[in-house]
Write a protein that holds these residues in place. Structure first.
Motif, PDB file in Angstrom:
ATOM      1  N   PHE A 109       1.246   6.451 -20.373  1.00  0.00           N
ATOM      2  CA  PHE A 109       0.326   6.303 -19.247  1.00  0.00           C
ATOM      3  C   PHE A 109       0.851   5.232 -18.302  1.00  0.00           C
ATOM      4  N   PHE A 110       0.199   5.085 -17.146  1.00  0.00           N
ATOM      5  CA  PHE A 110       0.635   4.054 -16.197  1.00  0.00           C
ATOM      6  C   PHE A 110      -0.549   3.245 -15.682  1.00  0.00           C
ATOM      7  N   THR A 111      -0.282   1.984 -15.351  1.00  0.00           N
ATOM      8  CA  THR A 111      -1.270   1.096 -14.747  1.00  0.00           C
ATOM      9  C   THR A 111      -0.574   0.323 -13.621  1.00  0.00           C
ATOM     10  N   TRP A 112      -1.297  -0.637 -13.049  1.00  0.00           N
ATOM     11  CA  TRP A 112      -0.760  -1.393 -11.908  1.00  0.00           C
ATOM     12  C   TRP A 112      -0.901  -2.893 -12.139  1.00  0.00           C
ATOM     13  N   LEU A 113       0.233  -3.596 -12.166  1.00  0.00           N
ATOM     14  CA  LEU A 113       0.231  -5.062 -12.181  1.00  0.00           C
ATOM     15  C   LEU A 113       0.452  -5.498 -10.740  1.00  0.00           C
ATOM     16  N   GLY A 114      -0.655  -5.699 -10.009  1.00  0.00           N
ATOM     17  CA  GLY A 114      -0.539  -5.878  -8.570  1.00  0.00           C
ATOM     18  C   GLY A 114      -0.031  -4.575  -7.984  1.00  0.00           C
ATOM     19  N   PRO A 115       0.931  -4.630  -7.051  1.00  0.00           N
ATOM     20  CA  PRO A 115       1.455  -3.402  -6.457  1.00  0.00           C
ATOM     21  C   PRO A 115       2.573  -2.748  -7.268  1.00  0.00           C
ATOM     22  N   ARG A 116       2.852  -3.289  -8.452  1.00  0.00           N
ATOM     23  CA  ARG A 116       3.957  -2.745  -9.254  1.00  0.00           C
ATOM     24  C   ARG A 116       3.466  -1.684 -10.222  1.00  0.00           C
TER      25      ARG A 116
ATOM     26  N   LEU B 244      -3.419  -4.354  -3.378  1.00  0.00           N
ATOM     27  CA  LEU B 244      -2.897  -5.670  -3.723  1.00  0.00           C
ATOM     28  C   LEU B 244      -3.072  -6.042  -5.194  1.00  0.00           C
ATOM     29  N   PHE B 245      -4.307  -5.888  -5.723  1.00  0.00           N
ATOM     30  CA  PHE B 245      -4.581  -6.363  -7.072  1.00  0.00           C
ATOM     31  C   PHE B 245      -4.239  -5.353  -8.162  1.00  0.00           C
ATOM     32  N   GLY B 246      -4.208  -4.071  -7.822  1.00  0.00           N
ATOM     33  CA  GLY B 246      -3.993  -3.081  -8.863  1.00  0.00           C
ATOM     34  C   GLY B 246      -5.080  -3.188  -9.919  1.00  0.00           C
ATOM     35  N   ASP B 247      -4.680  -3.325 -11.185  1.00  0.00           N
ATOM     36  CA  ASP B 247      -5.653  -3.406 -12.290  1.00  0.00           C
ATOM     37  C   ASP B 247      -5.874  -4.827 -12.801  1.00  0.00           C
ATOM     38  N   ILE B 248      -5.300  -5.812 -12.115  1.00  0.00           N
ATOM     39  CA  ILE B 248      -5.347  -7.184 -12.642  1.00  0.00           C
ATOM     40  C   ILE B 248      -6.775  -7.705 -12.782  1.00  0.00           C
ATOM     41  N   LYS B 249      -7.639  -7.440 -11.803  1.00  0.00           N
ATOM     42  CA  LYS B 249      -9.025  -7.930 -11.894  1.00  0.00           C
ATOM     43  C   LYS B 249      -9.749  -7.311 -13.078  1.00  0.00           C
TER      44      LYS B 249
ATOM     45  N   TRP C 230       0.793  -1.231   0.000  1.00  0.00           N
ATOM     46  CA  TRP C 230       0.000   0.000   0.000  1.00  0.00           C
ATOM     47  C   TRP C 230       0.829   1.288   0.000  1.00  0.00           C
ATOM     48  N   PHE C 231       1.652   1.483   1.044  1.00  0.00           N
ATOM     49  CA  PHE C 231       2.314   2.775   1.197  1.00  0.00           C
ATOM     50  C   PHE C 231       3.251   3.105   0.037  1.00  0.00           C
TER      51      PHE C 231
END
Length: 519
Positions: A97-104, A52-57, A29-30
């Protein structure tokens, strides 16, 4: 006394648990929220981080929805293959642009100038290691190495893919292709035409070629390795589509155990081939003019010129051979199947290509000199690689805060260079970017791209795929021989269904109607 020891032990245990909990919270998180604030402040747009999941779901939901809808050959296939990224790219008018693979944090670089900068600085922008170590069982050897280790591997492997060496492999290409064509002709023995799912045949063809040209063995001998690697690729794809908690790769789950089992079996099979060849060479036998023999000779030269640290260990040679098997089959098989599908739909280009092949070779088997004169065929293959590149994207990791253009990327983030988005970008390719138009390559790749890093089916920069000449020569020869013997149409039962498992593949096969050309 016993009470104080117990109290002390409890304090230690609680302290350790608190430490792990804080580490986990920082990772989950932080730290992601801190990185999100950092990149947004620079004007970069992207999704809000979800615990935790970011954009994976959301990626999985959109992918399942996209796959449920049939598309036509003339449709833009990018929204089906990468719907999440395509929507974000379109909504933000083709900007980074940016997205999230989990917390990455994952930053997508889509400006060709910045793409070129990333590819050129391969020591700074290094390959991304999977959070789950089992992912790295599939991508091995040169493809996984970085910095000086990569330079060493590349130097030793380069001689195996020199054009002069590849010329000697053309007879093996031709033999493998003749066997496939004979099987298709047998199906047409008493018929003027018949329906064939050409995808399994083309996979077997590229597998046969890599078995003979890399290891001097038959497809039957190497088939077990291909079967195991295909199974491993599907398991790796499952991991990539899920959240990977730290340490999850070490858990004794059914999937993890199966992946390690596959890796051990593949390693054992390849080690047997290598050790047999080494014994033959020590006994004074020929190294054979195949990729393995050239690799072993090149490795021995490096060791003699320096010391063992300049050469590859037997384990490293095994890893390179795993890569030969995987890339050698997947890349060319994918290129050939999409070429046949697109030519079955665009019959005018199929006719032009056949006319050129017959003009250069007639009914003779293709040779190296003639292959270099197949301009139309080259244009077609380049356009197929643009529309259906074998790989979707290249991934790089940021190990320290790094300036790229006007953006400072934080340490721990990833860069993704999405090949599909670049290949379909109208700014680089014009309003017909989504259309099959080989004519755009009539004056070569450089002219078509105006020098931009907008075309990279084999990657780019110093790390450009070492096997691209191998793949293109094989594909050109196979297509020429197919065009000499058959013309083909799409079958009414064909379902256009591109999906990615290591490479872009037709999910439901490639059903074509083959017609034998009468001599």
């Amino acid at each position: 006394m016993e009470g104080s020891v117990a109290w002390y032990c409890n304090v230690v245990v609680i302290s350790i648990l608190v430490w792990f909990a804080l580490k986990f919270l920082n990772w989950a998180w932080f730290q992601p929220k801190k990185m999100e604030k950092f990149v947004r402040k620079q004007g970069l747009k992207g999704t809000s981080y979800k615990l935790l999941f970011g954009d994976i779901k959301e990626m999985g939901r959109m992918l399942n929805e996209a796959k449920s809808k049939p598309i036509k050959v003339t449709d833009d296939m990018v929204p089906r293959v990468i719907p999440f990224y395509h929507k974000f790219f379109t909504d933000h008018h083709g900007t980074n642009f940016f997205t999230w693979l989990g917390p990455r944090l994952t930053v997508y670089i889509v400006e060709p100038a910045l793409v070129k900068e990333v590819l050129a600085q391969n020591y700074l922008f290094q390959k991304t290691r999977g959070a789950n170590p089992l992912i790295n069982l599939l991508v091995t050897g040169l493809a996984a190495a970085d910095t000086d280790e990569w330079a060493k591997h590349r130097k030793i492997i380069n001689p195996a893919f020199h054009v002069n060496k590849l010329k000697h492999m053309v007879p093996a290409y031709s033999t493998c292709c003749s066997e496939m064509i004979n099987k298709w002709e047998e199906m047409l023995k008493n018929e003027s035409s018949c329906e064939v799912d050409v995808w399994p045949s083309l996979q077997a063809l590229s597998g046969d070629v890599i078995s003979r040209t890399a290891f001097g063995i038959s497809f039957q001998e190497g088939n077990k390795v291909f079967e195991l690697q295909r199974e491993l690729a599907k398991l790796v794809q499952d991991i990539l589509n899920s959240v990977n908690l730290p340490g999850s790769g070490f858990l004794p789950t059914k999937r993890n155990k199966r992946m390690r089992e596959i890796d051990r079996e593949v390693t054992t099979l390849i080690r047997g081939v290598i050790e047999k060849r080494i014994d033959e060479m020590k006994a004074g036998g020929s190294s054979n003019d195949d990729l393995l023999g050239i690799l072993l000779e090149s490795n021995n030269r490096e060791i003699k010129q320096g010391d063992k640290k300049f050469g590859l260990t037997i384990e490293e040679v095994i890893e390179e051979c795993k890569l030969f098997y995987l890339a050698g089959q997947e890349t060319t098989g994918s290129l050939l199947v999409w070429t046949m599908i697109l030519l079955a739909h665009h019959k005018n280009w199929q006719a032009l290509a056949r006319e050129e092949v017959l003009q250069v070779f007639g009914e003779k088997k293709p040779d190296v000199i003639g292959l270099n004169h197949l301009k139309t065929v080259s244009m077609i293959l380049n356009e197929v690689l643009r529309l259906y590149p074998p790989a979707q994207q290249l991934r790089r990791t940021i190990h320290q805060d790094t300036k790229l253009g006007d953006i400072t990327l934080p340490a721990g983030s990833s860069i993704h260079l999405n090949i599909l988005l670049l290949h379909y970008d109208r700014v680089s390719w014009g309003d017909d970017a989504r259309e099959f138009n080989p004519q755009r390559f009539s004056e070569g790749v450089s002219k078509a791209t105006n020098g931009k890093a907008a075309y990279m089916p084999f990657g780019g920069g110093p790390r450009i795929c070492v096997g691209q000449n191998f793949a293109l020569m094989e594909a050109k020869l196979a297509l020429a021989m197919i065009l000499q013997h058959f013309y083909f149409d799409l079958s009414p039962s064909y379902s256009h269904s591109p999906r990615c498992i290591v490479t872009l593949q037709p999910e439901y096969g490639a059903h074509l109607i083959l017609h034998k050309i009468k001599g």
